[in-house]
Every structure is written in C-alpha cells, then in structure tokens.
Enzyme design. Structure first.
Site, mmCIF file in Angstrom:
data_model
loop_
_atom_site.group_PDB
_atom_site.id
_atom_site.type_symbol
_atom_site.label_atom_id
_atom_site.label_comp_id
_atom_site.label_asym_id
_atom_site.label_seq_id
_atom_site.Cartn_x
_atom_site.Cartn_y
_atom_site.Cartn_z
ATOM 1 N N GLY A 50 0.858 -1.205 0.000
ATOM 2 C CA GLY A 50 0.000 0.000 0.000
ATOM 3 C C GLY A 50 0.878 1.233 0.000
ATOM 4 N N SER A 52 1.654 3.656 -2.338
ATOM 5 C CA SER A 52 1.571 4.750 -3.314
ATOM 6 C C SER A 52 0.846 5.993 -2.829
ATOM 7 C CB SER A 52 0.867 4.227 -4.573
ATOM 8 O OG SER A 52 -0.379 3.664 -4.213
ATOM 9 N N GLY A 54 -1.114 8.161 0.879
ATOM 10 C CA GLY A 54 -1.445 8.228 2.305
ATOM 11 C C GLY A 54 -0.317 7.774 3.217
ATOM 12 N N ASP A 113 -2.671 -6.371 -7.761
ATOM 13 C CA ASP A 113 -3.532 -6.655 -6.610
ATOM 14 C C ASP A 113 -2.743 -7.409 -5.529
ATOM 15 O OD1 ASP A 113 -5.497 -7.254 -4.843
ATOM 16 O OD2 ASP A 113 -6.659 -8.536 -6.195
ATOM 17 N N ALA A 142 -5.668 0.268 1.888
ATOM 18 C CA ALA A 142 -7.046 0.702 2.138
ATOM 19 C C ALA A 142 -7.796 0.623 0.822
ATOM 20 C CB ALA A 142 -7.075 2.133 2.669
ATOM 21 N N TYR A 237 -17.406 5.103 13.165
ATOM 22 C CA TYR A 237 -16.058 4.565 12.967
ATOM 23 C C TYR A 237 -15.775 3.383 13.910
ATOM 24 C CZ TYR A 237 -11.458 3.979 11.201
ATOM 25 O OH TYR A 237 -10.378 3.401 10.604
HETATM 26 P P1 NAD Z 1 -4.876 5.587 0.979
HETATM 27 O O1 NAD Z 1 -6.183 5.483 0.279
HETATM 28 O O2 NAD Z 1 -4.203 6.904 0.985
HETATM 29 O O3 NAD Z 1 -3.845 4.495 0.399
HETATM 30 C C1 NAD Z 1 -4.222 3.164 0.202
HETATM 31 C C2 NAD Z 1 -3.102 2.364 -0.432
HETATM 32 O O4 NAD Z 1 -3.572 1.016 -0.602
HETATM 33 C C3 NAD Z 1 -2.666 2.860 -1.814
HETATM 34 O O5 NAD Z 1 -1.256 2.759 -1.915
HETATM 35 C C4 NAD Z 1 -3.300 1.844 -2.774
HETATM 36 O O6 NAD Z 1 -2.623 1.658 -4.013
HETATM 37 C C5 NAD Z 1 -3.205 0.589 -1.911
HETATM 38 N N1 NAD Z 1 -4.092 -0.481 -2.357
HETATM 39 C C6 NAD Z 1 -5.448 -0.476 -2.405
HETATM 40 N N2 NAD Z 1 -5.896 -1.658 -2.876
HETATM 41 C C7 NAD Z 1 -4.811 -2.421 -3.120
HETATM 42 C C8 NAD Z 1 -4.601 -3.731 -3.611
HETATM 43 N N3 NAD Z 1 -5.616 -4.525 -3.937
HETATM 44 N N4 NAD Z 1 -3.332 -4.172 -3.770
HETATM 45 C C9 NAD Z 1 -2.273 -3.364 -3.461
HETATM 46 N N5 NAD Z 1 -2.398 -2.135 -2.952
HETATM 47 C C10 NAD Z 1 -3.656 -1.667 -2.795
HETATM 48 O O7 NAD Z 1 -5.156 5.065 2.472
HETATM 49 P P2 NAD Z 1 -4.675 5.562 3.935
HETATM 50 O O8 NAD Z 1 -5.686 6.514 4.468
HETATM 51 O O9 NAD Z 1 -3.237 5.929 3.951
HETATM 52 O O10 NAD Z 1 -4.905 4.212 4.757
HETATM 53 C C11 NAD Z 1 -3.864 3.267 5.007
HETATM 54 C C12 NAD Z 1 -4.107 2.630 6.356
HETATM 55 O O11 NAD Z 1 -4.013 3.634 7.378
HETATM 56 C C13 NAD Z 1 -5.507 2.006 6.498
HETATM 57 O O12 NAD Z 1 -5.406 0.829 7.267
HETATM 58 C C14 NAD Z 1 -6.262 3.071 7.276
HETATM 59 O O13 NAD Z 1 -7.368 2.569 7.984
HETATM 60 C C15 NAD Z 1 -5.158 3.541 8.217
HETATM 61 N N6 NAD Z 1 -5.401 4.851 8.862
HETATM 62 C C16 NAD Z 1 -5.794 5.927 8.122
HETATM 63 C C17 NAD Z 1 -6.069 7.130 8.766
HETATM 64 C C18 NAD Z 1 -6.527 8.346 7.989
HETATM 65 O O14 NAD Z 1 -7.050 9.279 8.599
HETATM 66 N N7 NAD Z 1 -6.322 8.395 6.703
HETATM 67 C C19 NAD Z 1 -5.913 7.233 10.165
HETATM 68 C C20 NAD Z 1 -5.483 6.121 10.878
HETATM 69 C C21 NAD Z 1 -5.239 4.918 10.217
#
Ligand code: NAD
Length: 397
Positions: A50, A52, A54, A113, A142, A237
C-alpha cells in the site's frame, strides 16, 4: 508523448483526474521532511504494502529517504493511457523512483492486486532476486473491495453503524454544505465483508508467505495502521463496521507478534494514527467534517501533523532500529496522542456542536481540508503552473 492540460474533476469524495507535476511536488515536500528528520541510514531492507498514497507512501519515504533502506513497494494504481492521466499514486511513485535513482537509493514497485496470490508471488520473487531478507514490513492497504484468494469470493466493505441507525452532521462535499445524515445499521453479512476487506486476514497471509519464503531477517518488525477517533465519530467509525475490521486487525497483530517473536525475535504491532486527509478517509461519512474541525484546532494549538510528520515520529520514537515501541494497555502504539489530547478534543467537540453551513469556514479548517484533498491528486500545489500542458504518459520507473 501526450501533453495535456489537466484540471480537477471532483465527484464527492473522489477526484477522477490527477496532475503529474503536482503529485511530484507533493512527494518532493515529503521527501524533504523525511530526509531532514532521519539519520539517513540504519535500515537495510523494507517492504511497504500500500505504498503509493497516504500513510503507506509516507512510510516508504521515511524508510528510504530518512533511514536509507532499500524499499520494495506494492500498490494498485492505474497507469496513464495515451492522453488519459494515470492515478495519483502512479505519479507519486514515479517521482519517488526518479529521486531515489538520483540519490543512489534503491526503491522498486510491484503494481498489482496485493490480495491475490500472484501479487504476493511477484513481491517474493523480486525480494529474492534483488533485495534479500526484510527488516520492516509495513501493511497500509485501504480499499473498498477484496477478493479472497483462498475462496475466490469478492467482499465489499461498507461504512455503517452497528445495531442502530446513526444520525449526525456531515459535509456535502459537492455543495460545501453541512447537512444531517442518517445511516442505517449494517446487516451481519456487511459486517463480515468489511472485516474481510479491512481486517487482518491479508496482513497475516503476507507474513505467512514471507515466512515460508524465508524472507524475514532477524528481529524483523511489521506494522499495520489503525484508528480510534473521538466520541463524535464513534458510532460510524470505531463502533461501526470499519471499527470491527480494526478490532480484527489489532487481534491479528497479537497473533503475528507471538509468531514473529518465536521465529525471528521480531515484533508485530499496530500503530494508531491521526485522522488525516487521504483518499480512504475522505470516503467515510462525517469524517471530513470532523477532520476540518480537528485541523483548525490542532493548527491553532501548534500540534498539527501530516502523514509524513506522523511517519517520521513513528520510526523516530517507536519503530526505528534499537527503539522499543511504547504501547498502550491494549498493546498499540499511539501516534494519535496529540489528536486525542483532552484540550484538543474538548475544543473540537465544542465546535462540532456549533458548526453550520453558514459558519463552516470560520469554525473549521474546511478550506484546508479541501486544499489537502485536491493536493492528494496533485492540484493546488504552490509552484505548479496548471495552465501549461503537462506530459501524462510518465513511466513508473
Ligand atoms: P490511501 O487510500 O491513501 O492508500 C491506500 C493504499 O492502498 C494505496 O497505496 C493503494 O494503491 C493501496 N491499495 C489499495 N488496494 C490495493 C490492492 N488490492 N493491492 C495493493 N495495494 C492496494 O489510504 P490511507 O488513508 O493511507 O490508509 C492506510 C491505512 O491507514 C488504512 O489501514 C487506514 O485505515 C489507516 N489509517 C488511516 C487514517 C486516515 O485518517 N487516513 C488514520 C489512521 C489509520
């Protein structure tokens, strides 16, 4: 070569276009923060699943540019096609690769994937051929859908309360209006599906595949990200379907921790991170309004952080070489500590009660939320000339 002018095309919590030069500028800012903050060395090899966008992108940047690690990333992004721009994550990593190469660092990406057996195998093959054993494994996927490779069943997650319907305020992101929203409770199959997509199943499968392939270095540490949040978002949530998935992820961390301790003297932990604007968090009802209020309060109090600042702190204080992660009573790292400070939460709650469409811009940092949302897709970054046509057909490497 295809040069086009790219404008944002936003539909609610999704932007359908991405700007390559803007995404690159966004990444350069993060690399600058990580490079200045880090020791520059100390970690040999890391895998970020994951990678790329966040928190995963910020983890990759912290590991590669802050700690000198060779990093393999896995993500699922859309490549450009002719004049049609690729997804933001594609351009984020294109810039990471370019700057890594320029500074003699090793960063590679497997785009596909990560849930599928073939995706895992491609990562294992790349690690064996060009990296070696892993010191860190970050799990930061995510997504709304997952096909379980064991059964072929595709699960779709939902963002719903459990037990009873939930009524609250939310922002209509197209109309910039604060509106009431009522969400009906999830049925059991929806709860189960959300746990299948966002729980710990796939993280455990990754650790199993990497263990079988003998790719865990002595002391290997793995981390996945969770969220708790305030009373305001509790029903949707932490007490909702996504919260059940996070409970599962946290329970998985305990099992993996026991396995890794026994096998390689390693650790598995969950880090509870701060609420931030990402593609994933923007999709959760109510959360964009809470984030807008939270940003206002944290910026006023001088304790606001973005994804890169959070990840720099995570490795500096908890996960970096020689650091013992400081855990709460449930065994979790808490870098949401500043968000959850009593004074921050009291002020956010007070503003939550009074916020309306009319006072949205003074009461909250909705302007900051919108700007950061657009920046995720490469728009509204300083120094980028959006009037100029830009090359969209940018290779990942
Ligand atoms: P994001 O949407 O910014 O990034 C998601 C990543 O998952 C991307 O790199 C995407 O390419 C990858 N991805 C999705 N499907 C995929 C697949 N099938 N195969 C490979 N890669 C795949 O998400 P984020 O907000 O950074 O979330 C990441 C984690 O952090 C999650 O577990 C989320 O719950 C947690 N989190 C997020 C927050 C927030 O406020 N954003 C806060 C606390 C925890």
């Amino acid at each position: 070569m295809a040069k086009v002018v790219i404008n944002p095309r936003i539909r609610g919590f999704i932007c359908l276009t991405a700007h390559p030069a803007g995404c690159a500028a966004n990444v350069r800012r993060q690399i600058d923060v990580a490079t200045k903050a880090g020791p520059g060395k100390g970690i040999a090899n890391a895998l970020v699943i994951g990678s790329s966008a966040g928190y995963g992108l910020a983890s990759l940047i912290t590991l590669a540019f802050g700690h000198g690690a060779n990093v393999l990333g896995a993500c699922f992004e859309r490549p450009p096609q002719g004049e049609k721009a690729g997804s933001a994550g594609w351009y984020n990593l294109a810039e990471v690769h370019r700057l890594a190469k320029d500074s003699g660092r090793k960063v590679e990406t497997i785009n596909g994937d990560a849930f599928a057996a073939a995706g895992k195998q491609a990562v294992v093959d790349a690690l064996k051929a060009r990296f070696g054993k892993l010191d860190y494994i970050v799990y930061s996927v995510a997504t709304p859908k997952r096909t379980d490779p064991a059964t072929g069943t595709t699960y779709a997650s939902v963002l719903k309360p459990i037990g009873q319907s939930y009524t609250a305020k939310t922002i209509d992101l197209d109309a910039d209006q604060v509106k009431p929203i009522t969400i009906n409770p999830a049925v059991d199959a929806e709860i189960e599906a959300t746990v299948k997509v966002m729980g710990g199943d796939d993280w455990a499968m990754w650790i199993e595949a990497l263990t079988k392939a003998d790719l865990l270095a002595k002391g290997c540490r793995t981390v996945a990200y969770s969220y708790i949040g305030p009373q305001i978002t509790h029903a949707i949530y932490r007490a909702g379907t996504i919260g059940r998935a996070k409970d599962h992820l946290e329970a998985t961390a305990k099992q993996l921790d026991a396995q890794l301790r026994a096998k390689v003297g390693g650790r598995a932990v969950v880090s509870v991170n701060k609420a931030l604007v990402t593609q994933a968090s923007s999709a959760i009802p109510v959360v964009p309004l809470y984030i807008s209020l939270l940003y206002k309060v944290m910026k006023e109090k001088g304790c606001h952080e973005g994804t890169i600042e959070q990840m720099v702190r995570l490795w500096r204080d908890h996960l970096g070489p020689g650091k013992e992660p400081k855990l709460d009573e449930h065994g979790r790292v808490r870098i949401d500590d500043w968000e959850m400070r009593a004074d921050v939460q009291q002020e956010a709650q007070k503003r939550w009660e009074s916020v309306t469409s009319e006072n949205l811009l003074e009461t909250s940092d909705y302007a900051g939320f919108k700007r950061e949302f657009r920046q995720l897709y490469g728009f509204e970054l300083d120094g980028v000339d959006y009037v100029q046509p830009v090359e969209v057909d940018r290779p990942l490497v």
